[in-house]
Design a protein around this motif. Structure first.
Motif, PDB file in Angstrom:
ATOM      1  N   LYS A  51       0.831  -1.191   0.000  1.00 41.11           N
ATOM      2  CA  LYS A  51       0.000   0.000   0.000  1.00 41.11           C
ATOM      3  C   LYS A  51       0.871   1.248   0.000  1.00 41.11           C
ATOM      4  O   LYS A  51       1.879   1.327   0.689  1.00 41.11           O
ATOM      5  N   LEU A  52       0.475   2.230  -0.780  1.00 41.91           N
ATOM      6  CA  LEU A  52       1.204   3.501  -0.789  1.00 41.91           C
ATOM      7  C   LEU A  52       0.984   4.227   0.529  1.00 41.91           C
ATOM      8  O   LEU A  52      -0.138   4.275   1.043  1.00 41.91           O
ATOM      9  N   PRO A  53       2.034   4.793   1.112  1.00 42.34           N
ATOM     10  CA  PRO A  53       1.875   5.510   2.383  1.00 42.34           C
ATOM     11  C   PRO A  53       1.141   6.834   2.190  1.00 42.34           C
ATOM     12  O   PRO A  53       1.082   7.385   1.091  1.00 42.34           O
ATOM     13  N   ASN A  54       0.594   7.343   3.262  1.00 42.69           N
ATOM     14  CA  ASN A  54      -0.048   8.655   3.225  1.00 42.69           C
ATOM     15  C   ASN A  54       1.018   9.754   3.195  1.00 42.69           C
ATOM     16  O   ASN A  54       2.149   9.550   3.625  1.00 42.69           O
ATOM     17  N   GLY A  55       0.621  10.922   2.724  1.00 42.17           N
ATOM     18  CA  GLY A  55       1.543  12.053   2.734  1.00 42.17           C
ATOM     19  C   GLY A  55       1.886  12.536   1.344  1.00 42.17           C
ATOM     20  O   GLY A  55       1.328  12.088   0.337  1.00 42.17           O
ATOM     21  N   ASN A  56       2.836  13.476   1.291  1.00 37.61           N
ATOM     22  CA  ASN A  56       3.256  14.070   0.020  1.00 37.61           C
ATOM     23  C   ASN A  56       4.069  13.071  -0.785  1.00 37.61           C
ATOM     24  O   ASN A  56       4.966  12.408  -0.254  1.00 37.61           O
TER      25      ASN A  56
ATOM     26  N   GLU B 295      -2.105  12.536 -11.205  1.00 29.36           N
ATOM     27  CA  GLU B 295      -3.444  13.077 -11.001  1.00 29.36           C
ATOM     28  C   GLU B 295      -4.211  12.312  -9.929  1.00 29.36           C
ATOM     29  O   GLU B 295      -4.950  12.895  -9.131  1.00 29.36           O
ATOM     30  N   GLN B 296      -4.030  11.009  -9.893  1.00 25.14           N
ATOM     31  CA  GLN B 296      -4.782  10.195  -8.941  1.00 25.14           C
ATOM     32  C   GLN B 296      -4.217  10.261  -7.524  1.00 25.14           C
ATOM     33  O   GLN B 296      -4.955  10.104  -6.553  1.00 25.14           O
ATOM     34  N   TYR B 297      -2.894  10.474  -7.423  1.00 26.09           N
ATOM     35  CA  TYR B 297      -2.271  10.472  -6.094  1.00 26.09           C
ATOM     36  C   TYR B 297      -1.710  11.838  -5.707  1.00 26.09           C
ATOM     37  O   TYR B 297      -0.935  11.945  -4.758  1.00 26.09           O
TER      38      TYR B 297
ATOM     39  N   ALA C  44      20.313  25.014  -4.342  1.00 24.18           N
ATOM     40  CA  ALA C  44      19.986  25.910  -3.231  1.00 24.18           C
ATOM     41  C   ALA C  44      19.430  25.163  -2.032  1.00 24.18           C
ATOM     42  O   ALA C  44      19.690  25.518  -0.888  1.00 24.18           O
ATOM     43  N   GLY C  45      18.639  24.119  -2.295  1.00 27.38           N
ATOM     44  CA  GLY C  45      18.018  23.404  -1.195  1.00 27.38           C
ATOM     45  C   GLY C  45      16.791  24.137  -0.685  1.00 27.38           C
ATOM     46  O   GLY C  45      16.781  25.365  -0.567  1.00 27.38           O
ATOM     47  N   PHE C  46      15.748  23.389  -0.402  1.00 27.74           N
ATOM     48  CA  PHE C  46      14.516  23.975   0.127  1.00 27.74           C
ATOM     49  C   PHE C  46      14.047  23.104   1.299  1.00 27.74           C
ATOM     50  O   PHE C  46      13.206  22.215   1.140  1.00 27.74           O
ATOM     51  N   PRO C  47      14.613  23.322   2.464  1.00 29.79           N
ATOM     52  CA  PRO C  47      14.382  22.418   3.595  1.00 29.79           C
ATOM     53  C   PRO C  47      12.936  22.349   4.066  1.00 29.79           C
ATOM     54  O   PRO C  47      12.553  21.392   4.713  1.00 29.79           O
ATOM     55  N   ASN C  48      12.130  23.360   3.775  1.00 33.00           N
ATOM     56  CA  ASN C  48      10.754  23.359   4.278  1.00 33.00           C
ATOM     57  C   ASN C  48       9.778  22.627   3.367  1.00 33.00           C
ATOM     58  O   ASN C  48       8.612  22.467   3.716  1.00 33.00           O
ATOM     59  N   LEU C  49      10.234  22.221   2.199  1.00 36.80           N
ATOM     60  CA  LEU C  49       9.379  21.448   1.303  1.00 36.80           C
ATOM     61  C   LEU C  49       9.686  19.971   1.511  1.00 36.80           C
ATOM     62  O   LEU C  49      10.766  19.496   1.163  1.00 36.80           O
ATOM     63  N   LYS C  50       8.740  19.233   2.067  1.00 41.02           N
ATOM     64  CA  LYS C  50       8.990  17.859   2.472  1.00 41.02           C
ATOM     65  C   LYS C  50       8.267  16.871   1.559  1.00 41.02           C
ATOM     66  O   LYS C  50       7.159  17.119   1.100  1.00 41.02           O
ATOM     67  N   ILE C  51       8.916  15.724   1.338  1.00 36.86           N
ATOM     68  CA  ILE C  51       8.337  14.624   0.583  1.00 36.86           C
ATOM     69  C   ILE C  51       8.313  13.401   1.492  1.00 36.86           C
ATOM     70  O   ILE C  51       9.318  13.044   2.109  1.00 36.86           O
ATOM     71  N   ASP C  52       7.152  12.752   1.573  1.00 40.04           N
ATOM     72  CA  ASP C  52       7.043  11.546   2.395  1.00 40.04           C
ATOM     73  C   ASP C  52       7.474  10.299   1.629  1.00 40.04           C
ATOM     74  O   ASP C  52       8.123   9.419   2.182  1.00 40.04           O
ATOM     75  N   LEU C  53       7.099  10.214   0.354  1.00 43.46           N
ATOM     76  CA  LEU C  53       7.506   9.085  -0.487  1.00 43.46           C
ATOM     77  C   LEU C  53       8.023   9.607  -1.809  1.00 43.46           C
ATOM     78  O   LEU C  53       7.345  10.362  -2.506  1.00 43.46           O
ATOM     79  N   LEU C  54       9.244   9.191  -2.161  1.00 44.56           N
ATOM     80  CA  LEU C  54       9.830   9.532  -3.446  1.00 44.56           C
ATOM     81  C   LEU C  54       9.989   8.247  -4.245  1.00 44.56           C
ATOM     82  O   LEU C  54      10.626   7.297  -3.783  1.00 44.56           O
TER      83      LEU C  54
ATOM     84  N   LYS D 288      11.279  10.912   3.306  1.00 44.31           N
ATOM     85  CA  LYS D 288      11.302   9.959   4.413  1.00 44.31           C
ATOM     86  C   LYS D 288      11.538   8.542   3.905  1.00 44.31           C
ATOM     87  O   LYS D 288      12.193   7.727   4.550  1.00 44.31           O
ATOM     88  N   GLU D 289      10.976   8.239   2.725  1.00 48.80           N
ATOM     89  CA  GLU D 289      11.021   6.882   2.204  1.00 48.80           C
ATOM     90  C   GLU D 289      11.187   6.944   0.690  1.00 48.80           C
ATOM     91  O   GLU D 289      10.624   7.809   0.028  1.00 48.80           O
ATOM     92  N   ILE D 290      11.977   6.006   0.145  1.00 51.43           N
ATOM     93  CA  ILE D 290      12.199   5.956  -1.295  1.00 51.43           C
ATOM     94  C   ILE D 290      11.889   4.560  -1.816  1.00 51.43           C
ATOM     95  O   ILE D 290      12.324   3.561  -1.235  1.00 51.43           O
TER      96      ILE D 290
END
Length: 585
Positions: A198-203, A227-229, A255-265, A280-282
């Motif tokens: 199952k795909l995790p919740n989050g960005n 579009e679906q996720y 430059a890096g953008f530390p405040n933009l977070k990804i939960d699953l890449l 957090k997870e790849i």
């Protein structure tokens, strides 16, 4: 209780998670930390065998009858040699044995230390995978051990399975005071036809490294997934991604953008010059099924075609939102607008060239980039979706970029093939310009700053070490290839039948660029040499790093960036004046 040796704890913890419980253990001191810890745990099914040769064959019978993996573990010295007959049997019968051989630090090999033999190279037919686990002393050691254990245990069942070998370094610790095994990162391999997790919740986002041209089915499936996720695609110039939910990752990379977070890449493609936003997870999706923990947060590898992966997840889910793409794209656009607003203040540099040239490239053309700074600067910008882009990121050396461009140009005489290279990469491969098969569809830009700019910019370890201009002696290759001679490449190119263009400042560049980017097919191939100052080339990267704080208002960022640009120019002006003074003295 458990041994204090972290590699022992990690190995036991991951054996349990991978549901491996059966062990045939042989006596010894080097393996005592592991054996005593397994004995204390109480959940493993343990058997003893004094003779290691017999232990390996016992494990073969146990694995075949139970249809489960079996661990065999022995001490150092010649004990492990006695495993070979049984492991050979297991190899050809594809039996899942895990041979854990304890060892002292391998740095002692060949130093007349007792009970220490070389297991760094093993026969081809006793294990499908062999890994060495160091003593864990820092985070890098911890990551290495975790990755290697997961990788080895996953090979037990892959492609029919077989035995694996784990060479476990011991420090002979007498500390058995650990009462609980730590939870460790688990990497899983998912094959086509098995139940998908199952795909995790989050960005959620997709990152594409170096990738061949996409077919329309794959592109459409990825767009449907986005579009679906509520996902989007990070890409660089080597990705060849042309879908509608893509965002160039170069500015975020530099430059890096530390405040933009990804939960699953979700990671597609191969070696890339870019580092995407932290996740957090790849999950890696690739038909090779290999463990590639590039960004050190890998948890799953999907051994399947990319289209199969996205299609499977799109079958039972529909939301129709694209807010994540819109949010990230808005940040990207604001940074590009900030750079463009500073165009006049930005130094004449590789970054300025990319900013002013990327929209002028002819449609349906092909671009090959030199590694590092050429590719890095162009990664900040998108090119027309009809353009395909490549770089030699496989071996990631400076050699061969021009040759690869020329080889590609042989395929389609009706397309224009561009090369964007720094001077060091170009001169390394310049003999390829003499190839008699080159035709007028080749156009090469050489950004000539007189050295290897990678060794002088603020992103490199050399610069961070404070070496500065002292790196010119033997590190940055300063002073070779004519020291920015205005005649060397001109005569070389013209004598080989190339049309030669040059630029020394912004105005002369913009004038020559019109000829270089014309959509008309010319009678001759082109070589466009652009002379830039090494310090100004570095200053542009300093400028882009000033964009990292997107919490400020856009106007504040623009003003701050302009001030940085002007201060950089001022600093470089001082350096240039100092050079003149020294020369006159």
């Amino acid at each position: 209780m458990y041994s204090s040796e972290r590699n022992v704890q990690m190995l036991l913890s991951l054996l349990k998670v991978h549901k491996i419980k059966k062990m045939v253990l042989s006596p010894g001191s080097a393996n005592a930390s592991f054996v005593a810890s397994a004995q204390y745990d109480g959940e493993f099914e343990l058997y003893s065998s004094v003779d290691e040769r017999s232990a390996a064959y016992i494990a073969c019978g146990l694995a075949e009858e139970s249809q489960e993996p079996v661990v065999i573990c022995c001490t150092g010295a010649t004990a492990s040699r006695n495993y070979m007959p049984g492991l050979t049997e297991a190899y050809y019968r594809k039996l899942p044995l895990i041979a854990i051989t304890a060892t002292r630090p391998i740095a002692w090999l060949g130093q007349n230390r007792d009970q220490l033999i070389d297991r760094t190279v093993i026969p081809n037919d006793i294990a499908v995978k062999s890994v060495h686990l160091p003593v864990i002393e820092n985070e890098q050691d911890e990551w290495e051990c975790n990755l290697k254990i997961n990788d080895a245990l996953l090979e037990l069942q892959r492609n029919g399975g077989g035995p694996v070998h784990i060479n476990l370094t011991t420090s002979y610790s007498l500390d058995f005071s650990v009462s609980k095994l730590p939870e460790e990162r688990v990497i899983q391999r998912v094959v086509w036809g098995s139940e998908l997790p199952k795909l995790p919740n989050g960005n959620m986002a997709i990152f594409v490294g170096a990738h061949s041209a996409w077919n329309e089915r794959l592109k459409a499936t990825v767009e449907s997934f986005c579009e679906q996720y509520n996902a989007f695609v990070f890409y660089d110039q080597t990705s060849n991604y042309t879908g509608k939910y893509g965002i160039p990752c170069g500015i975020f990379d530099i430059a890096g953008f530390p405040n933009l977070k990804i939960d699953l890449l979700i990671h597609l493609g191969n070696i890339s010059a870019s580092w995407p936003a932290l996740a957090k997870e790849i999950w890696r999706v690739n038909s090779d099924g290999e463990i590639r923990d590039t960004y050190q947060h890998l948890t799953k590898v999907f051994e399947m075609q990319e289209e199969e992966f996205f299609k499977a997840y799109c079958e039972h889910h529909k939301t129709g939102q694209t807010t994540q793409y819109e949010r990230w794209h808005a940040v990207y656009n604001s940074r590009i607008e900030t750079l463009q607003s500073c165009n006049n203040d930005m130094a004449f540099s590789s970054l300025w060239i990319a900013q002013n040239m990327h929209k002028k490239m002819p449609k349906n053309s092909i671009i090959h980039f030199g590694i590092l700074n050429s590719l890095r600067c162009w990664n900040c910008f998108g090119v027309d979706h009809s353009i395909r882009t490549y770089s030699n990121t496989g071996g990631f050396g400076i050699d061969g970029g021009v040759s690869s461009l020329i080889g590609a140009s042989f395929v389609s005489s009706d397309k224009i093939y561009y090369g964007i290279f720094g001077d060091l990469a170009f001169f390394y491969d310049m003999n390829s310009l003499g190839n008699r098969h080159i035709t007028s569809n080749v156009r090469i830009l050489v950004a000539n700053n007189g050295l290897g700019g990678e060794f002088k910019n603020s992103l490199g370890n050399v610069q961070k070490a404070g070496l500065g201009d002292s790196a010119n002696e033997y590190i940055s290759a300063y002073g070779h290839y004519g020291e920015k001679s205005p005649e060397l490449l001109k005569h070389y190119a013209q004598d080989l039948g190339f049309q030669y263009l040059s630029a020394v400042d912004k105005q002369s560049f913009l004038t020559a660029m019109k000829e270089f980017t014309t959509t008309e097919h010319k009678e001759k191939p082109m070589l466009f040499e652009v002379f830039i100052d090494e310090h100004e080339d570095v200053s542009a990267l300093d400028l882009i790093q000033s964009l990292s704080d997107f919490s400020e208002s856009e106007q504040n960022v623009i003003e701050k960036t302009k001030k940085i640009a002007k201060s950089i120019l001022g600093r470089n002006g001082v350096k240039m004046i100092q050079k003149v003074v020294r020369k006159n003295d």
